[in-house]
Structures are given as structure tokens and as C-alpha cells.
Scaffold this motif. Structure first.
Motif, PDB file in Angstrom:
ATOM      1  N   SER A   1      83.356  29.244  66.191  1.00  0.00           N
ATOM      2  CA  SER A   1      84.763  29.115  65.854  1.00  0.00           C
ATOM      3  C   SER A   1      85.028  29.811  64.530  1.00  0.00           C
ATOM      4  CB  SER A   1      85.184  27.646  65.749  1.00  0.00           C
ATOM      5  OG  SER A   1      86.553  27.529  65.416  1.00  0.00           O
ATOM      6  N   SER A   2      85.915  30.797  64.537  1.00  0.00           N
ATOM      7  CA  SER A   2      86.380  31.469  63.316  1.00  0.00           C
ATOM      8  C   SER A   2      85.242  31.865  62.382  1.00  0.00           C
ATOM      9  CB  SER A   2      87.364  30.552  62.585  1.00  0.00           C
ATOM     10  OG  SER A   2      88.459  30.236  63.413  1.00  0.00           O
ATOM     11  N   GLY A   3      84.219  32.491  62.943  1.00  0.00           N
ATOM     12  CA  GLY A   3      83.104  32.956  62.133  1.00  0.00           C
ATOM     13  C   GLY A   3      81.956  31.974  61.978  1.00  0.00           C
ATOM     14  N   LEU A   4      82.180  30.704  62.323  1.00  0.00           N
ATOM     15  CA  LEU A   4      81.104  29.712  62.282  1.00  0.00           C
ATOM     16  C   LEU A   4      80.303  29.764  63.574  1.00  0.00           C
ATOM     17  CD1 LEU A   4      82.845  26.546  60.776  1.00  0.00           C
ATOM     18  CD2 LEU A   4      81.198  28.048  59.649  1.00  0.00           C
ATOM     19  N   GLU A   5      78.986  29.686  63.466  1.00  0.00           N
ATOM     20  CA  GLU A   5      78.131  29.676  64.639  1.00  0.00           C
ATOM     21  C   GLU A   5      77.034  28.639  64.461  1.00  0.00           C
ATOM     22  OE1 GLU A   5      76.634  33.563  65.448  1.00  0.00           O
ATOM     23  OE2 GLU A   5      78.609  34.384  65.962  1.00  0.00           O
ATOM     24  N   VAL A   6      76.856  27.796  65.488  1.00  0.00           N
ATOM     25  CA  VAL A   6      75.844  26.742  65.460  1.00  0.00           C
ATOM     26  C   VAL A   6      75.168  26.705  66.819  1.00  0.00           C
ATOM     27  CG1 VAL A   6      75.429  24.250  65.258  1.00  0.00           C
ATOM     28  CG2 VAL A   6      77.123  25.358  63.788  1.00  0.00           C
ATOM     29  N   ASP A   7      73.850  26.553  66.819  1.00  0.00           N
ATOM     30  CA  ASP A   7      73.092  26.433  68.070  1.00  0.00           C
ATOM     31  C   ASP A   7      72.711  24.969  68.264  1.00  0.00           C
ATOM     32  OD1 ASP A   7      71.528  26.606  70.299  1.00  0.00           O
ATOM     33  OD2 ASP A   7      70.083  28.034  69.479  1.00  0.00           O
ATOM     34  N   LEU A   8      73.407  24.278  69.166  1.00  0.00           N
ATOM     35  CA  LEU A   8      73.153  22.854  69.382  1.00  0.00           C
ATOM     36  C   LEU A   8      71.857  22.589  70.124  1.00  0.00           C
ATOM     37  CD1 LEU A   8      76.710  21.515  70.272  1.00  0.00           C
ATOM     38  CD2 LEU A   8      75.495  21.421  68.088  1.00  0.00           C
TER      39      LEU A   8
ATOM     40  N   ALA B   1      77.743  26.722  77.589  1.00  0.00           N
ATOM     41  CA  ALA B   1      76.814  25.984  78.439  1.00  0.00           C
ATOM     42  C   ALA B   1      75.382  26.119  77.937  1.00  0.00           C
ATOM     43  CB  ALA B   1      76.915  26.503  79.877  1.00  0.00           C
ATOM     44  N   ASP B   2      75.122  27.152  77.113  1.00  0.00           N
ATOM     45  CA  ASP B   2      73.784  27.355  76.555  1.00  0.00           C
ATOM     46  C   ASP B   2      73.582  26.619  75.233  1.00  0.00           C
ATOM     47  OD1 ASP B   2      75.488  28.819  74.976  1.00  0.00           O
ATOM     48  OD2 ASP B   2      74.399  30.727  75.163  1.00  0.00           O
ATOM     49  N   GLY B   3      74.619  25.875  74.780  1.00  0.00           N
ATOM     50  CA  GLY B   3      74.496  25.100  73.549  1.00  0.00           C
ATOM     51  C   GLY B   3      74.962  25.819  72.309  1.00  0.00           C
ATOM     52  N   LYS B   4      75.391  27.055  72.436  1.00  0.00           N
ATOM     53  CA  LYS B   4      75.844  27.809  71.270  1.00  0.00           C
ATOM     54  C   LYS B   4      77.340  27.570  71.046  1.00  0.00           C
ATOM     55  CE  LYS B   4      72.236  31.309  71.568  1.00  0.00           C
ATOM     56  NZ  LYS B   4      71.904  32.747  71.671  1.00  0.00           N
ATOM     57  N   VAL B   5      77.693  27.221  69.793  1.00  0.00           N
ATOM     58  CA  VAL B   5      79.056  26.868  69.435  1.00  0.00           C
ATOM     59  C   VAL B   5      79.578  27.883  68.420  1.00  0.00           C
ATOM     60  CG1 VAL B   5      80.570  25.015  68.636  1.00  0.00           C
ATOM     61  CG2 VAL B   5      78.383  24.453  69.689  1.00  0.00           C
TER      62      VAL B   5
ATOM     63  N   GLN C   1      72.224  21.605  56.118  1.00  0.00           N
ATOM     64  CA  GLN C   1      73.337  22.527  56.275  1.00  0.00           C
ATOM     65  C   GLN C   1      73.367  23.210  57.633  1.00  0.00           C
ATOM     66  OE1 GLN C   1      75.539  22.880  53.487  1.00  0.00           O
ATOM     67  NE2 GLN C   1      74.350  21.071  52.939  1.00  0.00           N
ATOM     68  N   GLY C   2      72.617  22.714  58.586  1.00  0.00           N
ATOM     69  CA  GLY C   2      72.459  23.411  59.860  1.00  0.00           C
ATOM     70  C   GLY C   2      73.669  23.416  60.758  1.00  0.00           C
ATOM     71  N   GLY C   3      74.537  22.416  60.643  1.00  0.00           N
ATOM     72  CA  GLY C   3      75.735  22.390  61.464  1.00  0.00           C
ATOM     73  C   GLY C   3      75.906  21.091  62.218  1.00  0.00           C
TER      74      GLY C   3
ATOM     75  N   PRO D   1      76.504  19.290  79.867  1.00  0.00           N
ATOM     76  CA  PRO D   1      77.646  19.224  80.783  1.00  0.00           C
ATOM     77  C   PRO D   1      78.804  18.372  80.267  1.00  0.00           C
ATOM     78  CG  PRO D   1      75.590  18.971  81.984  1.00  0.00           C
ATOM     79  CD  PRO D   1      75.248  18.894  80.524  1.00  0.00           C
ATOM     80  N   LEU D   2      78.529  17.459  79.343  1.00  0.00           N
ATOM     81  CA  LEU D   2      79.583  16.598  78.814  1.00  0.00           C
ATOM     82  C   LEU D   2      80.397  17.270  77.711  1.00  0.00           C
ATOM     83  CD1 LEU D   2      77.677  13.187  78.512  1.00  0.00           C
ATOM     84  CD2 LEU D   2      79.056  14.020  80.416  1.00  0.00           C
ATOM     85  N   VAL D   3      79.767  18.142  76.946  1.00  0.00           N
ATOM     86  CA  VAL D   3      80.439  18.691  75.757  1.00  0.00           C
ATOM     87  C   VAL D   3      80.831  20.154  75.870  1.00  0.00           C
ATOM     88  CG1 VAL D   3      79.266  17.015  74.279  1.00  0.00           C
ATOM     89  CG2 VAL D   3      78.260  19.285  74.592  1.00  0.00           C
ATOM     90  N   ALA D   4      80.259  20.892  76.829  1.00  0.00           N
ATOM     91  CA  ALA D   4      80.583  22.311  76.956  1.00  0.00           C
ATOM     92  C   ALA D   4      82.060  22.485  77.304  1.00  0.00           C
ATOM     93  CB  ALA D   4      79.698  22.960  78.014  1.00  0.00           C
ATOM     94  N   GLY D   5      82.698  23.459  76.676  1.00  0.00           N
ATOM     95  CA  GLY D   5      84.107  23.710  76.951  1.00  0.00           C
ATOM     96  C   GLY D   5      84.788  24.374  75.779  1.00  0.00           C
TER      97      GLY D   5
END
Length: 277
Positions: free
Chosen positions: A96-103, A90-94, A133-135, A63-67
Motif C-alpha cells: 500500500s502506497s510504497g509499503l510492502e510486507v511479506d506476511l 494470496a501469496d501473503g505479500k501486502v 520493524q518488520g510490519g 483465505p480469510l485475509v487476502a483481498g
């Protein structure tokens, strides 16, 4: 700046304490494994050890970082200016411009909130999937606002980001309280005046107040605070800087049980406590 540096040092200490604890546990596990292997030659197989409890850290971090984060951005490593948006779901998936990271797979999280001399707060957050290299996602909200997302050798870094109100809106301990609220436990503490003496003290966390025996820390009065999540939620550290240069550093396991506690005033250590085995 000094306050932020001191708090960052405390956060780093929490990471080191967790790492040391992990190394100690690994050494014990290796020793026990060797003993079990020898015993199994003549005895029935022993039960597998229960897995360590893990905190669902996303419930108080998400809830603090989603947005959505937009600003003046550059691509890394070539620093080319570009239009970009970093979206934290909100599910933790980030992405941007082709980059994808699952927090949701992040192994380490560090957040810090500090107050300047004018009473203004700023918050920084770093979430790292792993040491390779995970993100990694980094956010800053307050007097300056920024966001960056990196994976491997590539990344997006944005400045003058539209402020994320959730990140800097309230004290961090209120989020971690979901794990700790109502916690009561008896822990063994050294007498800081005589290290040969050890006594049991009651620990409690209730309505934002930490109590250790007769001492209390009302976290609503904190001038700086932070928390860390290590080992994929197996260790959670809460670090608080109080008025009059009092500090509190508490390490919990993933179930919210205290494993280590340290407190200091301006002159000396006041509490050094750990779970009795």
C-alpha cells in the motif's frame, strides 16, 4: 464488550502460555547442550535434535485475509488524509502506497470472532512479522470495517472499508480444522477436585467437536472464538467461548499435537491437561 474482552484475555493467555513453553524449552535445551558438551569430551558426538514442527499457517489464514481494502485513509504518523488501497495477496505479500510486507514471514497471528446480543458477528485479525520493524497488518470486519498496515514508523490506516466477506463469513475453527481434523491423542489431566490425582483422557477433534474423555464441546455452538499462531507456526492456540459460560483453550504444536488444554465452566476449572513427557 465484556464478551470480546474475555475472549481477548483468553487469546492473550494463549500467547503467554506459548511464550512460557518456549522459555521452558530453551532452558531445557541449554541444560542439555551443557551436558552434551561435557559428554563429547569422552563420547562420540550426539545427533542434532530434530527441528520443532511448524504449521503452514497461511493455508488457513490466507483465505480469510487476502483481498483489497479501500476506504477513508490517513497516512501515519502525520494523519494526513490520502487515497490508498491495502492489497493482501494470496501469496501473503501486502502492499500500500510504497509499503510492502511479506506476511508469510509473520511470527505472531491473532484472530478473534465474537457475537453480539443481536446475533451479529464481527472478526478482528492482527498479523505481525516480528516484535520490531518488520510490519503489522490489522483488519476488522463486522459492524465496523477497517484495515491498517504499518512498517517501522510509517503506516496507512483506513476506516469505513468495504467489508471483506471472507474474514467474517464463517467460524474460525473451520479454518484451523485443516490442521486438527481427525486428531486423536491421549493426554494427562489433573483431577480439578483433587490436584494430587492425575489420569489419562482421550482427546479427539472430529467434525467441529472437541472431546476430552466424557466431556464434549461442539464448536458449532460457540458464541466467541479465536486462534493464535506463535513462534513462526510452532504453536497454535484455539480459544472457544461456549454457551453457559463454558470456555476451552487448547494449545497445539506445529504438527497439530495437543501440548496443553484448559477448560472452565461458570464456577471453576474443569480440565487442566498437558502432554506427558
Amino acid at each position: 464488550m465484556l464478551r470480546r474482552t474475555a475472549l481477548l484475555s483468553a487469546l492473550t493467555l494463549s500467547l503467554l502460555l506459548a511464550a512460557c513453553g518456549k522459555k521452558h524449552e530453551q532452558a531445557v535445551d541449554d541444560s542439555v547442550a551443557a551436558e552434551n558438551a561435557e559428554a563429547q569430551a569422552t563420547e562420540a558426538p550426539v545427533e542434532e535434535p530434530k527441528p520443532e514442527p511448524k504449521a503452514d499457517y497461511w493455508q488457513f489464514v490466507g483465505p480469510l485475509v487476502a483481498g483489497t481494502y479501500e476506504g477513508e485513509c490517513v497516512r501515519l504518523p502525520d494523519a494526513r488524509k490520502m487515497d490508498a488501497t491495502i492489497k493482501v495477496g494470496a501469496d501473503g505479500k501486502v502492499s500500500s502506497s510504497g509499503l510492502e510486507v511479506d506476511l508469510h514471514t509473520a511470527k505472531t497471528i491473532m484472530m478473534m470472532r465474537s457475537r453480539d446480543d443481536k446475533g451479529q458477528y464481527s472478526t478482528v485479525a492482527t498479523l505481525a512479522v516480528d516484535e520490531g520493524q518488520g510490519g503489522t497488518l490489522s483488519l476488522q470486519s463486522g459492524k465496523e470495517n477497517g484495515a491498517s498496515l504499518g512498517k517501522g514508523e510509517t503506516g496507512i490506516a483506513c476506516t469505513t472499508v468495504t467489508a471483506n466477506r471472507n474474514l467474517n463469513a464463517r467460524p474460525l475453527y473451520q479454518s484451523v480444522a485443516k490442521l486438527l481434523e481427525g486428531r486423536k491423542q491421549t493426554i494427562g489431566c489433573l483431577d480439578t477436585k483433587n490436584l494430587l490425582v492425575r489420569r489419562k483422557l482421550d482427546f479427539a477433534f472430529d467434525n467441529g467437536v472437541v472431546k476430552i474423555g466424557d466431556a464434549s464441546f461442539d464448536l458449532k455452538d460457540a458464541v466467541g472464538e479465536g486462534f493464535t499462531v506463535n513462534d513462526d507456526g510452532k504453536n497454535v492456540g484455539l480459544i472457544v467461548e461456549m454457551p453457559a459460560k463454558r470456555t476451552l483453550n487448547v494449545l497445539f504444536d506445529g504438527a497439530g499435537n495437543v501440548t496443553l488444554l484448559q477448560a472452565h465452566n461458570d464456577q471453576e476449572s474443569t480440565h487442566h491437561c498437558m502432554v506427558e513427557s
